[in-house]
Design a protein around this motif. Structure first.
Motif, short mmCIF file in Angstrom:
data_model
loop_
_atom_site.label_atom_id
_atom_site.label_comp_id
_atom_site.label_asym_id
_atom_site.label_seq_id
_atom_site.Cartn_x
_atom_site.Cartn_y
_atom_site.Cartn_z
N ASP A 224 0.81 -1.22 0.00
CA ASP A 224 0.00 0.00 0.00
C ASP A 224 0.84 1.26 0.00
OD1 ASP A 224 -2.08 -1.76 0.15
OD2 ASP A 224 -2.89 -1.04 2.05
N LEU A 225 1.97 1.25 0.72
CA LEU A 225 2.76 2.47 0.88
C LEU A 225 4.15 2.38 0.26
CD1 LEU A 225 1.81 3.51 4.55
CD2 LEU A 225 0.73 4.15 2.38
N GLY A 226 4.51 1.22 -0.29
CA GLY A 226 5.78 1.08 -0.99
C GLY A 226 7.01 1.03 -0.12
N TRP A 227 6.83 0.72 1.17
CA TRP A 227 7.98 0.65 2.07
C TRP A 227 8.68 -0.69 1.96
CZ3 TRP A 227 9.03 -2.80 6.02
CH2 TRP A 227 10.13 -2.50 6.83
N LYS A 228 9.98 -0.68 2.20
CA LYS A 228 10.75 -1.92 2.34
C LYS A 228 11.97 -1.63 3.21
CE LYS A 228 13.52 -1.34 -1.88
NZ LYS A 228 14.77 -1.06 -1.18
N PRO A 229 12.46 -2.63 3.95
CA PRO A 229 13.67 -2.40 4.75
C PRO A 229 14.89 -2.27 3.86
CG PRO A 229 12.99 -4.71 4.88
CD PRO A 229 11.92 -3.99 4.13
N ASP A 230 15.81 -1.42 4.25
CA ASP A 230 17.02 -1.17 3.45
C ASP A 230 18.30 -1.70 4.10
OD1 ASP A 230 15.72 0.21 1.35
OD2 ASP A 230 15.71 2.06 2.53
N VAL A 231 18.29 -1.93 5.41
CA VAL A 231 19.51 -2.32 6.11
C VAL A 231 19.70 -3.83 6.03
CG1 VAL A 231 20.77 -2.28 8.28
CG2 VAL A 231 19.29 -0.35 7.67
N ASP A 232 20.77 -4.25 5.39
CA ASP A 232 21.13 -5.67 5.35
C ASP A 232 21.43 -6.16 6.76
OD1 ASP A 232 22.32 -8.19 4.00
OD2 ASP A 232 24.01 -7.39 5.15
N PHE A 233 20.89 -7.33 7.12
CA PHE A 233 21.02 -7.80 8.50
C PHE A 233 22.48 -7.96 8.92
CE2 PHE A 233 21.45 -11.41 11.47
CZ PHE A 233 20.85 -10.84 12.58
N GLU A 234 23.30 -8.59 8.09
CA GLU A 234 24.70 -8.84 8.47
C GLU A 234 25.46 -7.55 8.70
OE1 GLU A 234 25.79 -11.80 9.11
OE2 GLU A 234 24.13 -12.99 8.30
N SER A 235 25.31 -6.60 7.77
CA SER A 235 26.03 -5.33 7.92
C SER A 235 25.43 -4.49 9.05
CB SER A 235 26.00 -4.54 6.60
OG SER A 235 24.67 -4.27 6.20
N GLY A 236 24.10 -4.57 9.22
CA GLY A 236 23.46 -3.82 10.30
C GLY A 236 23.89 -4.32 11.67
N LEU A 237 24.00 -5.64 11.80
CA LEU A 237 24.42 -6.20 13.09
C LEU A 237 25.87 -5.86 13.37
CD1 LEU A 237 23.43 -7.88 15.49
CD2 LEU A 237 24.30 -9.91 14.32
N ARG A 238 26.70 -5.93 12.35
CA ARG A 238 28.11 -5.59 12.52
C ARG A 238 28.26 -4.13 12.97
NH1 ARG A 238 33.21 -7.21 10.60
NH2 ARG A 238 34.64 -5.47 10.26
N ALA A 239 27.51 -3.23 12.31
CA ALA A 239 27.58 -1.82 12.68
C ALA A 239 27.07 -1.59 14.11
CB ALA A 239 26.78 -0.98 11.69
N THR A 240 26.07 -2.35 14.50
CA THR A 240 25.53 -2.23 15.86
C THR A 240 26.55 -2.66 16.89
OG1 THR A 240 23.26 -2.58 15.08
CG2 THR A 240 23.71 -3.04 17.40
N VAL A 241 27.19 -3.80 16.67
CA VAL A 241 28.23 -4.28 17.59
C VAL A 241 29.36 -3.25 17.67
CG1 VAL A 241 29.97 -6.06 18.00
CG2 VAL A 241 27.68 -6.71 17.22
N ALA A 242 29.78 -2.74 16.53
CA ALA A 242 30.86 -1.75 16.51
C ALA A 242 30.48 -0.49 17.29
CB ALA A 242 31.22 -1.40 15.07
N TRP A 243 29.22 -0.08 17.18
CA TRP A 243 28.76 1.12 17.89
C TRP A 243 28.89 0.93 19.39
CZ3 TRP A 243 25.32 2.84 21.51
CH2 TRP A 243 25.06 4.22 21.54
N TYR A 244 28.41 -0.20 19.90
CA TYR A 244 28.48 -0.43 21.34
C TYR A 244 29.91 -0.59 21.83
CZ TYR A 244 23.43 -0.74 21.67
OH TYR A 244 22.09 -0.42 21.64
N LEU A 245 30.76 -1.20 21.02
CA LEU A 245 32.16 -1.31 21.40
C LEU A 245 32.84 0.05 21.47
CD1 LEU A 245 33.35 -4.43 19.36
CD2 LEU A 245 32.84 -4.32 21.81
N GLU A 246 32.47 0.92 20.56
CA GLU A 246 33.09 2.27 20.51
C GLU A 246 32.53 3.20 21.56
OE1 GLU A 246 33.61 6.05 17.43
OE2 GLU A 246 32.91 4.11 16.68
N GLU A 247 31.19 3.22 21.67
CA GLU A 247 30.54 4.19 22.55
C GLU A 247 30.50 3.71 23.99
OE1 GLU A 247 29.89 7.08 21.62
OE2 GLU A 247 29.89 6.90 19.43
N GLY A 248 30.35 2.41 24.20
CA GLY A 248 30.33 1.86 25.55
C GLY A 248 28.99 2.08 26.24
N PRO A 249 28.79 1.39 27.36
CA PRO A 249 27.51 1.47 28.06
C PRO A 249 27.20 2.84 28.64
CG PRO A 249 29.13 0.24 29.36
CD PRO A 249 29.73 0.46 28.01
#
Length: 336
Positions: free
Chosen positions: A307-332
């Motif tokens: 109906d609205l033409g949406w689709k996800p754009d973030v590849d799971f493997e690259s998105g997860l890698r970027a997420t892990v890297a963010w937490y490692l860099e920024e910290g809790p």
């Protein structure tokens, strides 16, 4: 002007940051700053003239009414909620107060505000109510993903409170004509999430060399979507969604919890190898299962896509890698 509730939390803060990147429209962020809210999440925009923060509770009807009167929002994006299942099991009352009472207070105030708008502004107004896939309850492994019409079957006090809030939004649309858009989403991952949730908990505990607890067998299945994709879906629904409608948002990206944690460990092995050798997966420990633990959540998002033409754009493997890297860099310290 948008009024965003709970904008200092995980999804809310990412929504605000992405919104101010994509649109030249101001945001008022109402957040009570309970334990999971953190203004550090919004440091990049704290001096942006398009952004205003107001500390307060959505249960405070006078404050909410004042914000509507003062800022005259053309839409509400409602994230504010208690959201941790474990906490709902040990203390359900606050979930009823925030998720049910708070949402109805916000709906009622929005309705009274909406009634007084000029006809053109009244037609353009939207109330975007952010719900969850957990309202549908547990699914079998072989069951088709839940559609917007799938009956509710919540299992935990958290999902029951969200189901009630969801249905109050639907009731305000049907009974009063308030232009409510209901959004039900799968598990989000990405930066700025409070560390009690699975993704940041596993990353931060592993980096500290702590055990990685997995409930029961770890074979529970969740569909994971990157928070940036969910935020893009919200922008899409806010722009083109039909008032009164429901939209499921998922990435068709299902993983058993144990497999998901092992994938995080594999990324950690690559980005920050353990000093003593071996894999972070060696830290996994199975613990007693959570009461009423749902086996599987999965959503059919075909309505939103078609109906609205949406689709996800973030590849799971690259998105997860970027997420892990963010937490490692920024910290809790930033993630909290």
């Amino acid at each position: 002007m948008l009024l965003v509730t709970g904008g200092a939390g995980f999804i809310g803060s990412n929504f605000i940051l992405r919104w101010l990147e994509h649109a030249n429209e101001s945001i008022v962020n109402l957040d009570a700053l309970t334990y999971a809210g953190n203004l550090e999440n919004l440091r990049p925009v704290e001096h942006d003239p398009r952004y205003r923060f107001v500390r307060g509770n959505i249960c405070d009807a006078a404050l909410v009414a004042d914000l509507f009167e003062r800022y005259r929002p053309r839409a509400v994006v409602h994230f504010a909620a208690e959201s941790h299942v474990d906490r709902s099991i040990t203390g359900p009352s606050v979930f009823v107060e925030t998720n049910v009472t708070g949402t109805t207070t916000l709906l009622n105030t929005a309705y009274r505000y909406w009634l007084g708008l000029p006809d053109e502004e009244k037609a353009d107004f939207r109330f975007l109510n952010v719900s969850t896939d957990e309202v549908y309850g547990s699914m079998d492994r072989e069951s088709p993903p839940a559609k917007e019409s799938t009956p509710f079957d919540p299992s935990s006090p958290y999902s029951a409170s969200k189901a009630a809030a969801d249905q109050f939004g639907r009731a305000y649309a049907r009974t009063y004509g308030l232009p409510v858009l209901t959004v039900r989403c799968t598990n989000n991952y990405g930066p700025r999430q409070y560390p009690e949730k699975l993704t940041p908990s596993i990353i931060t505990r592993a980096a500290a060399g702590l055990p990685l607890p997995i409930y029961g067998s770890g074979r529970q299945i969740r569909d994971w979507i990157h928070v940036d994709d969910f935020c893009s879906a919200l922008r899409c629904i806010l722009a083109g969604g039909r008032p009164g409608d429901i939209y499921n948002v998922g990435a068709s990206n299902e993983w058993e919890n144990l497999a998901y944690v092992r994938k995080i460990c594999a990324v950690l092995d690559e980005l920050r190898p353990r000093a003593g050798g071996g894999s972070y997966a060696d830290l996994i420990e199975h613990v007693h299962d959570r009461p009423g633990h749902d086996l599987r959540y999965a959503l059919d998002s075909s309505k939103l896509r078609e109906d609205l033409g949406w689709k996800p754009d973030v590849d799971f493997e690259s998105g997860l890698r970027a997420t892990v890297a963010w937490y490692l860099e920024e910290g809790p310290g930033v993630a909290l």
